[in-house]
Design an enzyme around this catalytic site. Sequence first.
Site, PDB file in Angstrom:
ATOM      1  N   CYS A  82       0.867  -1.184   0.000  1.00 26.87           N
ATOM      2  CA  CYS A  82       0.000   0.000   0.000  1.00 26.87           C
ATOM      3  C   CYS A  82       0.902   1.231   0.000  1.00 26.87           C
ATOM      4  O   CYS A  82       2.082   1.133  -0.360  1.00 26.87           O
ATOM      5  CB  CYS A  82      -0.983  -0.029   1.166  1.00 26.87           C
ATOM      6  SG  CYS A  82      -0.215  -0.039   2.805  1.00 26.87           S
ATOM      7  N   ASN A 135       2.332   1.450   4.318  1.00 21.92           N
ATOM      8  CA  ASN A 135       2.670   0.175   4.983  1.00 21.92           C
ATOM      9  C   ASN A 135       2.390   0.234   6.489  1.00 21.92           C
ATOM     10  O   ASN A 135       3.059  -0.421   7.278  1.00 21.92           O
ATOM     11  CB  ASN A 135       4.121  -0.242   4.707  1.00 21.92           C
ATOM     12  CG  ASN A 135       4.448  -1.695   5.054  1.00 21.92           C
ATOM     13  OD1 ASN A 135       5.560  -2.028   5.408  1.00 21.92           O
ATOM     14  ND2 ASN A 135       3.463  -2.575   4.989  1.00 21.92           N
ATOM     15  N   CYS A 161      -1.300   0.691   7.361  1.00 20.39           N
ATOM     16  CA  CYS A 161      -2.730   0.374   7.494  1.00 20.39           C
ATOM     17  C   CYS A 161      -3.100  -0.865   6.673  1.00 20.39           C
ATOM     18  O   CYS A 161      -3.182  -1.973   7.200  1.00 20.39           O
ATOM     19  CB  CYS A 161      -3.599   1.568   7.088  1.00 20.39           C
ATOM     20  SG  CYS A 161      -3.443   3.004   8.169  1.00 20.39           S
ATOM     21  N   ARG A 162      -3.303  -0.677   5.374  1.00 22.78           N
ATOM     22  CA  ARG A 162      -3.898  -1.761   4.584  1.00 22.78           C
ATOM     23  C   ARG A 162      -2.972  -2.957   4.374  1.00 22.78           C
ATOM     24  O   ARG A 162      -3.377  -4.107   4.600  1.00 22.78           O
ATOM     25  CB  ARG A 162      -4.344  -1.215   3.214  1.00 22.78           C
ATOM     26  CG  ARG A 162      -5.482  -0.238   3.315  1.00 22.78           C
ATOM     27  CD  ARG A 162      -5.643   0.568   2.046  1.00 22.78           C
ATOM     28  NE  ARG A 162      -4.520   1.473   1.822  1.00 22.78           N
ATOM     29  CZ  ARG A 162      -4.326   2.217   0.735  1.00 22.78           C
ATOM     30  NH1 ARG A 162      -5.209   2.136  -0.251  1.00 22.78           N
ATOM     31  NH2 ARG A 162      -3.286   3.009   0.625  1.00 22.78           N
ATOM     32  N   SER A 163      -1.731  -2.720   3.935  1.00 23.85           N
ATOM     33  CA  SER A 163      -0.887  -3.887   3.612  1.00 23.85           C
ATOM     34  C   SER A 163      -0.441  -4.676   4.848  1.00 23.85           C
ATOM     35  O   SER A 163      -0.392  -5.913   4.782  1.00 23.85           O
ATOM     36  CB  SER A 163       0.282  -3.526   2.695  1.00 23.85           C
ATOM     37  OG  SER A 163       1.163  -2.617   3.296  1.00 23.85           O
ATOM     38  N   ASP A 177      -7.999   3.867   0.990  1.00 21.12           N
ATOM     39  CA  ASP A 177      -7.089   4.308   2.051  1.00 21.12           C
ATOM     40  C   ASP A 177      -7.907   4.795   3.261  1.00 21.12           C
ATOM     41  O   ASP A 177      -8.680   5.732   3.137  1.00 21.12           O
ATOM     42  CB  ASP A 177      -6.246   5.449   1.466  1.00 21.12           C
ATOM     43  CG  ASP A 177      -5.189   5.950   2.423  1.00 21.12           C
ATOM     44  OD1 ASP A 177      -5.242   5.587   3.604  1.00 21.12           O
ATOM     45  OD2 ASP A 177      -4.315   6.701   1.966  1.00 21.12           O
TER      46      ASP A 177
HETATM   47  P1  4NP Z   1      -1.759   2.795   4.099  1.00 21.09           P
HETATM   48  O1  4NP Z   1      -2.395   4.140   4.693  1.00 21.09           O
HETATM   49  O2  4NP Z   1      -1.222   3.156   2.728  1.00 21.09           O
HETATM   50  O3  4NP Z   1      -2.918   1.856   4.028  1.00 21.09           O
HETATM   51  O4  4NP Z   1      -0.671   2.386   5.063  1.00 21.09           O
HETATM   52  C1  4NP Z   1      -1.706   5.348   4.814  1.00 21.09           C
HETATM   53  C2  4NP Z   1      -0.807   5.518   5.836  1.00 21.09           C
HETATM   54  C3  4NP Z   1      -0.149   6.737   5.990  1.00 21.09           C
HETATM   55  C4  4NP Z   1      -0.403   7.755   5.100  1.00 21.09           C
HETATM   56  C5  4NP Z   1      -1.302   7.582   4.057  1.00 21.09           C
HETATM   57  C6  4NP Z   1      -1.950   6.364   3.913  1.00 21.09           C
HETATM   58  N1  4NP Z   1       0.255   9.025   5.261  1.00 21.09           N
HETATM   59  O5  4NP Z   1      -0.114   9.970   4.560  1.00 21.09           O
HETATM   60  O6  4NP Z   1       1.161   9.127   6.139  1.00 21.09           O
END
Ligand code: 4NP
Length: 166
Positions: free
Chosen positions: A17, A20, A22-24, A134
């Site tokens: 994702c 790294n 949340c989703r992945s 996201d």
């Molecule tokens: P992920 O979510 O891609 O599912 O891990 C996010 C985590 C952090 C951020 C954006 C999306 N960020 O902007 O820091």
Amino acid sequence: MQPPHFNNQKIKVLFVCLGNICRSPAAEGIFKKMVADEGLESEIFVDSAGTSGWHKGELPDDRMRMHGKQRGYDFCSRARKFDKDDFDNFDYIIVMDDENYRNVKKLAESEDDAAKIHLMTDFSNKYSRSQVPDPYYGGASGFELVMDLLEDACQNLLKEIKERKA
Ligand code: 4NP
């Protein structure tokens, strides 16, 4: 592309994702539990990474961990950035949304590399969404949706790998 060697070699699956956190890592934790529940840990290796290195070394987001814990998972990986060497080290590179897809694809150096990239929702059965959204800037319902989409897709991914190994 040659299909991965399912019978004599570990299948390696990398979820990707943006951050790294949340989703992945949730996909990694869910899939690892499913693999362990079926006693397939010696056959399938699971990891996750982000297209950004913004959260390198961090545990998953507290909200993601909490929503996972409520369903019996322990998300405890440490964030790392996707690297082009991952194309050599993994059979499946499974991204959460179109932006992840574009960013991973940019690093592909061959058609074989590119053929390893899949969208997580390509494995969906119960849901018709085209991406895993996201959840980072949203509320609890976004994290629950992520969990629903990932549990469904992980089940079907495991089924596919088992069928190909059979
Ligand atoms: P992920 O979510 O891609 O599912 O891990 C996010 C985590 C952090 C951020 C954006 C999306 N960020 O902007 O820091």
